[in-house]
Motif scaffolding. Structure first.
Motif: not given
Lengths: 363, 366
Positions: A306, A310-311, A314, B113-115, B205
């Motif tokens: 994950y 997803q992280l 960014s 996920q965050p913007l 998100w």
């Protein structure tokens, strides 16, 4: 001096008694001075700090006169902004939430430095002992905790001998942040790994059965080291070498042996198990263990996957501070991860995270 | 704390609004938040699941505890009041309780996920958030006595003036904004709307075009209109790190509101659309922007001060014109007060008039 803290003679483990501003052992007559309310068990005048002793004296004076925040912002920050970012940021100790601590817990932070982790632990524990071999650091911590009204934190000067003024089985938690790799220097007569084992066994004895050890440390094969970040002796790539070759290179380059051993994930697990710790949990600290923005459970493939999906994309935007500092490392890591993903080897990324948070339990 | 939380949740699992069978174990992924937020954030994963099941927020000090408690209440209220419109974009509150001696807030986890710049263009995001804010406002609209609202506003702005020792000219500008706001709201009652209060990128998100809005600790059930939209459009351009030079934040203000570039045009169109949808006048948009900046300046100081007093010293970037400042000066010279002062300067008679540009936008072809 806080009378409610149980201190014993590091040599014979008899309870110490207060006498004429010192702590005295009734059994072996050893005497330990108390300065500024801080018991001192150090064997020598030792100074290790990110700023000079003269600068540190200015910081302490400013802390006493104007407050600790003003001291480290006005006096320290212009000289060393990196240290400033470290001292006052209690988020560095968010790993504390991974541990089963409560208001009855007792914690020992060995090599506490400026005390950021110890202050953070004092929020959740009943008793925190913060120990450092550099007098000025524990003195600063004493000033800070008094100004913040923290009553359950006891700075103690010492730890250089790796014999401790605490009864066995006293603590629920022992903390080693940026310390384990230096135990080889504490026992120069022993091979580095043996020195680390000896220190860990001494610390294990201080833990209650089932107590926890927290270790914050670099990964020997972290991608920052693979990119050439200098090791603790200032030599790049040396930690990646076989130990004997690393020692030879270190002696050639610095005149000193290579004794600051770090390990891979498996290496840490083996070391801790040999010292009597088990149930090791590993977390990857990004960008590094001193300023973690993410704690990633490395043994949980779902959570790790994950994070990558997803992280990680960014990362520079998800970190409110210091994103600029890690831009190059991020680009290299991102390139490596992209390649690994194409080869369906992205899961191997867990083995090259730069920093580790290790939670182990006394067996 | 997390081990104790896990044990507690597993005991009461069947009573939790989590659509998953009771797991064997729970693991946690920690994510750092801004020091001013005052809490630690963890995503929880059940067994080998690759998507988080719930979100845990642990306050670090008393002020943050109060804010997270407010977030808990706000989420519950929004699910009751606005479930049909924005409910799908809200996390579900799971637990707000004391565990191992400290409070902990548990909600369902956001998807995606965050913007970031990588998961959508500015035009798309501004438009999306404009639509979402219209829905939120429509669902939470309520009427209040205008005189009381004005008194509260004046008291709030008085605190700002005193806190930051604003000059008489700066203070007069804020008073003028209040007067403009008042003039734009005829009648004895005004409509106020729920506001998130911290609609920055990391509070949003996105997953497959679905947005989830988190971090409701700064929210209000009754706030001036346009607050969130003005905040979002500005914060969208903020640098990723608070440690960036303050000039970067002021540049964001210029790009969003003080220039004639495409981003500013997009923002103006969205403001016009928002006001039209809610039957509001655009004429006082500039005043709303100024009041938002003032409120944010006060909030930022309160958060940083609370964090520092609790031992979490904020990283304070150097000032634009004073690179070496004392701590006491630096903590009152952060991003939002600089934005407020920059906007006040732009609103002085010698500068290009902002109000006319926003008002003019209402007549421009769409």
């Amino acid at each position: 001096m806080n009378d409610s803290l149980s201190l014993v003679c590091p040599t014979c483990k008899a309870a110490l008694a207060a006498e004429d501003g010192s702590l005295v052992c009734p059994a072996c007559a050893a005497r330990y001075p108390v300065r500024e309310g801080i018991p001192s068990f150090a064997s020598r005048d030792f100074y290790w700090n990110e700023v000079s002793r003269e600068q540190m004296a200015q910081v302490i004076q400013a802390a006493q006169e104007s407050g600790w925040q003003t001291a480290i912002y006005d006096v320290l920050r212009p000289r060393n902004s990196e240290v400033y970012a470290t001292i006052g940021d209690g988020r560095r100790a968010d790993w504390k939430y991974l541990l089963p601590l409560d208001t009855h817990s007792r914690a020992l932070d060995l090599g506490c430095g400026w005390g950021a982790a110890a202050m953070a632990l004092a929020e959740v524990c009943g008793e925190v002992v913060a120990m450092d071999a550099t007098w000025e650091r524990v003195h600063f911590l004493q000033i800070r905790r008094q100004q913040q009204g923290v009553r359950n934190l006891w700075p103690i000067h010492g730890g250089d001998t790796l014999t401790f003024p605490f009864p066995d089985g006293h603590f629920d938690l022992v903390v080693l942040v940026g310390v384990l790799e230096w135990f080889g220097e504490s026992y120069p007569e022993l091979p580095p790994r043996e020195a680390q084992l000896k220190a860990l066994r001494n610390l294990r004895a201080l833990l209650k059965p089932g107590g926890h050890l927290y270790v914050g440390i670099e990964n020997r094969f972290g991608y920052d080291y693979l990119m050439g970040r200098p090791d603790h002796n200032g030599v790049p790539f040396v930690g990646l070498l076989p130990r004997r070759l690393a020692d030879w290179v270190s002696r050639r380059r610095t005149g000193e042996p290579f004794r600051t051993y770090q390990y891979s994930i498996k290496g840490y697990r083996d070391l801790l198990q040999a010292a009597g710790f088990g149930q090791c949990q590993f977390y990857g600290d990004l960008p590094q263990y001193r300023h973690p923005h993410y704690y990633i459970p490395l043994q949980e493939s779902g959570a790790f996957g994950y994070f990558l999906a997803q992280l990680w994309p960014s990362f520079t935007e998800g970190t409110p501070e210091r994103a600029q500092d890690y831009r190059l490392a991020y680009r290299v890591a991102n390139a490596g991860l992209s390649l690994a993903s194409r080869l369906r080897l992205a899961g191997l990324a867990r083995y090259v995270v730069p920093g580790l948070s290790i939670v182990a339990q006394r067996s | 704390m997390l081990p104790q939380l896990t044990e507690y949740l597993l005991q009461i699992w069947n009573d939790l609004p989590l659509e998953r069978r009771r797991p064997e174990r729970v693991s946690y992924l920690g994510m750092r938040t801004d020091i001013a937020d005052g809490y630690s954030t963890w995503l929880a994963f059940a067994d080998r699941d690759s998507a988080p099941l719930f979100l845990v927020q642990i306050p670090r000090h008393a002020a943050a505890t109060t804010r997270l408690g407010h977030a808990w209440e706000m989420l519950q209220w929004l699910h009751q009041t606005a479930a049909q419109t924005v409910g799908r974009s809200l996390l579900h509150p799971v637990l707000w309780d004391v565990v191992a001696g400290g409070h902990v807030l548990v909600t369902t986890a956001p998807a995606g996920q965050p913007l970031t710049d990588n998961n959508g263009s500015a035009a798309k995001r501004i438009t999306e958030m404009g639509d979402w804010l219209i829905q939120l406002a429509a669902a939470t609209r309520s009427s209040y006595d205008k005189a009381q609202v004005r008194r509260d506003l004046e008291n709030e702005m008085t605190r700002v003036v005193e806190r930051f020792a604003l000059t008489p000219t700066e203070s007069a500008t804020i008073e003028r904004w209040i007067a403009i706001w008042d003039a734009g709201m005829p009648g004895s009652h005004v409509d106020l709307f729920a506001a998130h209060g911290n609609l920055c990128r990391r509070s949003i998100w996105c997953a497959d075009d679905r947005l989830t809005i988190i971090n409701w600790e700064q929210s209000r059930a009754a706030a001036l209109p346009l607050h969130d939209l003005l905040f979002f459009a500005l914060a969208y351009l903020f640098p990723p790190t608070r440690h960036a030079p303050l000039a970067n934040f002021v540049r964001a203000l210029e790009m969003a509101y003080l220039e004639d570039g495409p981003y500013a045009a997009l923002v103006r169109r969205t403001i016009v659309r928002y006001c039209a949808a809610l039957g509001l006048s655009c004429s006082s948009a500039d005043a709303h922007l100024g009041l938002m900046l003032a409120r944010q300046a006060e909030r930022e100081y309160e958060e940083l001060h609370a964090a520092a007093n609790a031992g979490y010293l904020p990283l304070l970037p150097d000032g634009a014109s004073q690179p070496r400042r004392t701590y006491q000066a630096a903590i009152k010279d952060q991003a939002w007060i600089n934005l407020l002062r920059a906007f006040i300067r732009a609103c002085t008679p010698a500068a290009r008039p902002i109000p006319s540009r926003i008002r003019t936008a209402a007549t421009l072809p769409q």
